[in-house]
Design a protein around this motif. Structure first.
Motif, PDB file in Angstrom:
ATOM      1  N   HIS A  45       0.801  -1.214   0.000  1.00 20.34           N
ATOM      2  CA  HIS A  45       0.000   0.000   0.000  1.00 20.34           C
ATOM      3  C   HIS A  45       0.841   1.275   0.000  1.00 20.34           C
ATOM      4  O   HIS A  45       0.303   2.374   0.157  1.00 20.34           O
ATOM      5  CB  HIS A  45      -0.944   0.007   1.200  1.00 20.34           C
ATOM      6  CG  HIS A  45      -1.970  -1.065   1.165  1.00 20.34           C
ATOM      7  ND1 HIS A  45      -1.774  -2.298   1.750  1.00 20.34           N
ATOM      8  CD2 HIS A  45      -3.194  -1.113   0.579  1.00 20.34           C
ATOM      9  CE1 HIS A  45      -2.832  -3.053   1.556  1.00 20.34           C
ATOM     10  NE2 HIS A  45      -3.708  -2.364   0.841  1.00 20.34           N
ATOM     11  N   GLY A  46       2.143   1.143  -0.176  1.00 18.64           N
ATOM     12  CA  GLY A  46       2.979   2.322  -0.250  1.00 18.64           C
ATOM     13  C   GLY A  46       4.281   2.119   0.499  1.00 18.64           C
ATOM     14  O   GLY A  46       4.600   1.026   0.962  1.00 18.64           O
TER      15      GLY A  46
ATOM     16  N   ASN B  52      -1.390   5.505  -0.024  1.00 18.44           N
ATOM     17  CA  ASN B  52      -0.127   5.921  -0.612  1.00 18.44           C
ATOM     18  C   ASN B  52      -0.179   7.365  -1.090  1.00 18.44           C
ATOM     19  O   ASN B  52       0.856   8.021  -1.227  1.00 18.44           O
ATOM     20  CB  ASN B  52       0.242   5.002  -1.784  1.00 18.44           C
ATOM     21  CG  ASN B  52       1.664   5.209  -2.256  1.00 18.44           C
ATOM     22  OD1 ASN B  52       2.591   5.314  -1.449  1.00 18.44           O
ATOM     23  ND2 ASN B  52       1.856   5.264  -3.562  1.00 18.44           N
TER      24      ASN B  52
END
Length: 257
Positions: free
Chosen positions: A187-188, A217
């Protein structure tokens, strides 16, 4: 002398008129001082508004900021407004909301909007940043309630996006302002801040309803690991607030409570 000056003067009436004159001048002064920010007025297109009001703009006043932060002159030296926003005006008449033309959360418009504040941290009375991470600060401990550090973070769509790695505290006020999220690789990268009112701390997780897993993100980053600036705070808060409307198309429609 058989008469005095005040014999023919109604002192109560004089005092009353002096009060009304003073009060009118006070209103005039306060209203002009209130016009140091946000004036002169503009219409939706950034042009000078047709009705500027009955009070003239105040004369420029220069404020010398403490702790070497320079000077600010208002009203002429205001920060420039954000321009070229991704918004369109569909109805021809005024008074209608503008429609986002791109990604409103990334563009910072509508509920996700932010103001162009100074890109420096807010300071306390001693010139130190007010909001700092709790890690490495031995003066503060969690004395009551749940300590969210280490708990997984659940997005509004149920996705687990990371874990709470730290809490950011307002030292002078002695309260938590932000939770720091360490994102999972899916997710980032790195960490993001979430305002505490946007998070719900449960026994086994921290729930953030405002945005979904795919949005984390895109949360605006804070440049320094030790402080957050006024501009960064506004962008972060605006992003989460915008998610309450823009995270899903289903949220754009009226809701029945």
């Amino acid at each position: 002398m058989t008469q005095t000056f005040f014999a023919q003067v109604d002192l109560a009436s004089v005092a009353l008129w002096l009060f009304w004159i003073f009060f009118a001048l006070l209103i005039f002064y306060i209203q002009r001082e209130n016009m140091r920010e946000g004036y002169p007025l503009e219409d939706d297109h950034g042009n000078p508004a047709g009705n500027q009001g009955m009070f003239p703009l105040p004369d420029d006043k220069t404020f010398r900021l403490p702790y070497g932060r320079g000077v600010v002159t208002v009203p002429s030296g205001q920060n420039p407004e954000r321009a070229n926003l991704a918004l369109s005006r569909d109805p021809a008449g005024g008074g209608f909301p503008f429609t986002p033309t791109g990604d409103p959360m990334a563009d910072g418009v509508g509920p996700a909007s932010w103001a162009a504040r100074r890109d420096m941290p807010e300071l306390d009375g001693k010139g130190h940043p007010k909001i700092v991470p709790m890690a490495g600060n031995t003066q503060f401990t969690v004395s009551a309630g749940r300590d969210p550090r280490g708990l997984p973070v659940q997005a509004g769509d149920g996705t687990i996006v990371g874990t709470i790695s730290d809490m950011w505290i307002d030292e002078p006020e002695q309260l938590v302002r932000y939770l720091e999220i360490k994102l999972d690789a899916a997710h980032g990268t790195g960490t993001r801040l979430v305002p505490l009112p946007m998070a719900k701390i449960k026994a086994d997780r921290v729930k953030i309803k405002a945005i979904f897993g795919k949005h984390f993100n895109g949360v605006p980053r804070h440049a320094s690991p030790h402080q957050v600036t006024l501009l960064e705070e506004d962008k972060i808060a605006g992003y989460y607030a915008g998610g309450l409307l823009y995270a899903s198309e289903a949220r754009l429609e009226p809701q029945l409570g």
